[in-house]
Design a protein around this motif. Structure first.
Motif, PDB file in Angstrom:
ATOM      1  N   PRO A 111       2.099  -5.349  12.716  1.00 20.47           N
ATOM      2  CA  PRO A 111       2.164  -4.515  11.518  1.00 20.47           C
ATOM      3  C   PRO A 111       2.558  -3.086  11.871  1.00 20.47           C
TER       4      PRO A 111
ATOM      5  N   TRP B 249       2.996   1.156  10.298  1.00 21.85           N
ATOM      6  CA  TRP B 249       2.891   2.203   9.285  1.00 21.85           C
ATOM      7  C   TRP B 249       4.294   2.754   9.167  1.00 21.85           C
TER       8      TRP B 249
ATOM      9  N   VAL C   4       4.106  -5.522   7.032  1.00 25.07           N
ATOM     10  CA  VAL C   4       3.663  -6.659   7.834  1.00 25.07           C
ATOM     11  C   VAL C   4       4.731  -7.740   7.796  1.00 25.07           C
TER      12      VAL C   4
ATOM     13  N   ASP D 137       0.817  -1.218   0.000  1.00 25.53           N
ATOM     14  CA  ASP D 137       0.000   0.000   0.000  1.00 25.53           C
ATOM     15  C   ASP D 137       0.847   1.263   0.000  1.00 25.53           C
TER      16      ASP D 137
ATOM     17  N   THR E 242       5.214   6.423   2.014  1.00 24.40           N
ATOM     18  CA  THR E 242       4.468   5.920   3.168  1.00 24.40           C
ATOM     19  C   THR E 242       3.881   4.575   2.770  1.00 24.40           C
ATOM     20  N   TYR E 243       3.789   3.671   3.724  1.00 27.79           N
ATOM     21  CA  TYR E 243       3.360   2.307   3.412  1.00 27.79           C
ATOM     22  C   TYR E 243       2.922   1.594   4.690  1.00 27.79           C
ATOM     23  N   ARG E 244       2.361   0.427   4.510  1.00 29.62           N
ATOM     24  CA  ARG E 244       2.055  -0.484   5.612  1.00 29.62           C
ATOM     25  C   ARG E 244       3.027  -1.649   5.478  1.00 29.62           C
TER      26      ARG E 244
ATOM     27  N   ALA F 275       0.779  -0.216  13.554  1.00 23.92           N
ATOM     28  CA  ALA F 275      -0.427  -0.027  12.738  1.00 23.92           C
ATOM     29  C   ALA F 275      -1.663  -0.414  13.532  1.00 23.92           C
TER      30      ALA F 275
ATOM     31  N   SER G 219       8.855   4.204  11.828  1.00 23.05           N
ATOM     32  CA  SER G 219       7.796   3.178  11.878  1.00 23.05           C
ATOM     33  C   SER G 219       6.987   3.353  13.150  1.00 23.05           C
TER      34      SER G 219
END
Length: 115
Positions: free
Chosen positions: A91, A93, A79, A61, A75-77, A115, A112
């Motif tokens: 997880p 962000w 996992v 994402d 920016t991303y997620r 999330a 980080s």
């Protein structure tokens, strides 16, 4: 996202050389619990020294923004199905600031948060 993915793949493989290839010498990171690692040596220790069992790890994402011809923000997620030093990883962000080094994009700052 391609450079970010290379970093995650190198971390999963515990590959310090692969991590060094995608980071600046003066990289600074802030992990999800707020611990700061300043400089490549400290960052590599933070990423490689913990005893980790990693089944999978990947960013997704991603949304990128160019600040200039040589600065970009992603920016991303993220996992990871993993434990480090016996603790499960949740997880995150993530925000990575990339600098262009010649023709190569490298991570200069990573932040980080859970999330």
């Amino acid at each position: 996202m391609a450079v970010e993915k290379k970093g995650w793949d190198a971390w999963k493989a515990r590959d310090a050389a692969g991590l060094e290839a995608v980071t600046t010498v003066d990289i600074t990171t802030v992990n999800p619990i707020g611990t700061v690692a300043a400089g490549r040596n400290a960052t590599m220790r933070a990423w490689i020294e913990p005893k980790c069992e990693i089944e999978s790890a990947a960013p997704s994402d991603g949304v990128g923004s160019s600040v200039s011809e040589s600065v970009a923000i992603l920016t991303y997620r993220g996992v990871a199905d993993a434990t480090c030093d016996g603790q499960p990883l949740g997880p995150v962000w993530g925000t990575t600031i990339f600098l262009k080094d010649g023709n190569v994009w490298k991570a200069a700052f990573i932040f980080s948060t859970p999330a």
